[in-house]
Scaffold this active site. Sequence first.
Site, PDB file in Angstrom:
ATOM      1  N   TYR A  78      80.606   1.545-132.703  1.00  0.00           N
ATOM      2  CA  TYR A  78      80.668   0.751-133.936  1.00  0.00           C
ATOM      3  C   TYR A  78      80.006  -0.618-133.768  1.00  0.00           C
ATOM      4  O   TYR A  78      80.236  -1.519-134.565  1.00  0.00           O
ATOM      5  CB  TYR A  78      82.133   0.527-134.350  1.00  0.00           C
ATOM      6  CG  TYR A  78      82.775   1.668-135.106  1.00  0.00           C
ATOM      7  CD1 TYR A  78      82.719   2.973-134.628  1.00  0.00           C
ATOM      8  CD2 TYR A  78      83.474   1.437-136.290  1.00  0.00           C
ATOM      9  CE1 TYR A  78      83.343   4.009-135.307  1.00  0.00           C
ATOM     10  CE2 TYR A  78      84.089   2.473-136.971  1.00  0.00           C
ATOM     11  CZ  TYR A  78      84.021   3.758-136.476  1.00  0.00           C
ATOM     12  OH  TYR A  78      84.641   4.776-137.154  1.00  0.00           O
ATOM     13  N   LYS A 114      83.497  11.581-122.242  1.00  0.00           N
ATOM     14  CA  LYS A 114      82.551  12.660-122.534  1.00  0.00           C
ATOM     15  C   LYS A 114      81.419  12.497-121.524  1.00  0.00           C
ATOM     16  O   LYS A 114      80.245  12.575-121.851  1.00  0.00           O
ATOM     17  CB  LYS A 114      82.041  12.541-123.989  1.00  0.00           C
ATOM     18  CG  LYS A 114      81.207  13.726-124.459  1.00  0.00           C
ATOM     19  CD  LYS A 114      81.940  15.065-124.459  1.00  0.00           C
ATOM     20  CE  LYS A 114      80.958  16.214-124.636  1.00  0.00           C
ATOM     21  NZ  LYS A 114      81.565  17.534-124.430  1.00  0.00           N
ATOM     22  N   ASP A 148      86.297  16.593-126.635  1.00  0.00           N
ATOM     23  CA  ASP A 148      86.424  17.880-127.330  1.00  0.00           C
ATOM     24  C   ASP A 148      87.686  18.611-126.866  1.00  0.00           C
ATOM     25  O   ASP A 148      88.444  19.166-127.662  1.00  0.00           O
ATOM     26  CB  ASP A 148      85.154  18.735-127.144  1.00  0.00           C
ATOM     27  CG  ASP A 148      84.631  18.761-125.719  1.00  0.00           C
ATOM     28  OD1 ASP A 148      85.138  17.996-124.865  1.00  0.00           O
ATOM     29  OD2 ASP A 148      83.700  19.551-125.446  1.00  0.00           O
ATOM     30  N   ASP A 179      88.538   7.032-133.556  1.00  0.00           N
ATOM     31  CA  ASP A 179      88.557   7.211-135.015  1.00  0.00           C
ATOM     32  C   ASP A 179      88.798   8.680-135.359  1.00  0.00           C
ATOM     33  O   ASP A 179      89.650   9.020-136.183  1.00  0.00           O
ATOM     34  CB  ASP A 179      87.222   6.745-135.610  1.00  0.00           C
ATOM     35  CG  ASP A 179      87.170   6.978-137.109  1.00  0.00           C
ATOM     36  OD1 ASP A 179      88.154   6.656-137.792  1.00  0.00           O
ATOM     37  OD2 ASP A 179      86.157   7.521-137.584  1.00  0.00           O
ATOM     38  N   ASP A 230      92.427  10.795-136.836  1.00  0.00           N
ATOM     39  CA  ASP A 230      92.579  11.629-138.044  1.00  0.00           C
ATOM     40  C   ASP A 230      93.228  12.967-137.680  1.00  0.00           C
ATOM     41  O   ASP A 230      93.996  13.520-138.471  1.00  0.00           O
ATOM     42  CB  ASP A 230      91.229  11.864-138.749  1.00  0.00           C
ATOM     43  CG  ASP A 230      91.045  10.932-139.964  1.00  0.00           C
ATOM     44  OD1 ASP A 230      91.488   9.762-139.886  1.00  0.00           O
ATOM     45  OD2 ASP A 230      90.482  11.374-140.981  1.00  0.00           O
TER      46      ASP A 230
HETATM   47  C1  IPM Z   1      89.663   3.946-139.934  1.00  0.00           C
HETATM   48  C2  IPM Z   1      88.588   4.151-140.963  1.00  0.00           C
HETATM   49  C3  IPM Z   1      87.459   3.158-140.728  1.00  0.00           C
HETATM   50  C4  IPM Z   1      86.946   3.345-139.317  1.00  0.00           C
HETATM   51  C5  IPM Z   1      86.318   3.284-141.738  1.00  0.00           C
HETATM   52  C6  IPM Z   1      86.802   3.112-143.146  1.00  0.00           C
HETATM   53  C7  IPM Z   1      85.173   2.345-141.433  1.00  0.00           C
HETATM   54  O1  IPM Z   1      88.135   5.461-140.932  1.00  0.00           O
HETATM   55  O2  IPM Z   1      90.246   2.840-139.892  1.00  0.00           O
HETATM   56  O3  IPM Z   1      89.946   4.875-139.174  1.00  0.00           O
HETATM   57  O4  IPM Z   1      86.112   4.221-139.070  1.00  0.00           O
HETATM   58  O5  IPM Z   1      87.376   2.584-138.460  1.00  0.00           O
HETATM   59 MN    MN Z   2      89.178   6.730-139.517  1.00  0.00          MN
END
Ligand code: IPM
Ligand code: MN
Length: 347
Positions: free
Chosen positions: A135, A185, A218, A242, A246
């Site tokens: 990032y 990785k 992975d 990130d 999720d």
């Molecule tokens: C998160 C979100 C952000 C990230 C996006 C919205 C830029 O997905 O906080 O996980 O990737 O950090």
């Molecule tokens: Mn995210």
Amino acid sequence: MKSYSIALIPGDGIGRDVTAAAWSVLQTAANHAGFALAETEFPWSCKFYKDTGRMMPDNGIETLRGFDAILLGAVGWPVEVPDSVSLHGLLLPIRKAFVQYANIRPHRLLPGVTGPLRAESFDILCIRENTEGEYSGAGGRVHQGTLDEVAVETSIFTRAGVERILRFGFEQARARHGRLASVTKSNAQKYSMVFWDEITRKLAADYPDVTVTRYHVDALAARMIMAPETLDVVVASNLFGDILTDIGAAIQGGLGYAASANINPDRSAPSMFEPVHGSAPDIAHLGIANPIATIWSGAMMLEHLGETAAAGRVMKAIEATTARGIGTIPGKDRTETITAAVNAALT
Ligand code: IPM
Ligand code: MN
């Protein structure tokens, strides 16, 4: 009476609903515990961008610097403002400018919430690097729009950045069950991730009480689904973290439960607390956003401010609410119903 100054940035879409919900719960908790939370609300959002051409004013960062903490809802309204503009104009600069290098995301099932997995219990703390790596924003495009176009985006891993996040992970593992999964990785990425592994190995010597295991990202993604109960603290780079968080949100029942804290561990600038989910434009005006992720993030804020007892009470109130089946099925209960139930459990 002790008072904390909090910057509220509701942002876009459901960010507004969930921030208001969390703020009401935090006020209830503060009243009960005998401290004050003083809010200053900022309208910075995609709407603000449409009006002013900026996601926040030029002095936005300096304005926020004086606060004890920031509570943020969600940023993004992609039909009006590209995400690459809105996120790079508000959320991501705050994480970087305030050196909130540790993004902490807890993943466990709340009582009454049924996740998609067979595993009945797991308790994972993901620590995501939050200021550099994939990032970093270093790159560019040349010959734009032509067949010769080239896009380059370079990940930047610094020794200081990698060391501090890994050390943070080791410290968290030491304070929990003593197991650290370091996400790599290095079988494919032979510079950055080999570097990450070397630093993991070097720091491990300082933490003989922590069992550290290296997992390729992975394989760790699969493990979070097949055997989440085997994991304790997970430490990962910005993009790996990130994606994995999720998955963490999914296995804990959905993004409506996934809390997050962007921490500046040195306390040289404010930390920021926000749910993992985004602005969810599709349900933005329906009043059915689940506020639990943001309320949980608010509890993490109280913890960071040193109000540990109040933070614990908020978590207990969330758990009492979901244990009653409120806020456990997406779209069933309204935001205000869930918020009222948490508030009631606090009093
Ligand atoms: C998160 C979100 C952000 C990230 C996006 C919205 C830029 O997905 O906080 O996980 O990737 O950090
Ligand atoms: Mn995210």
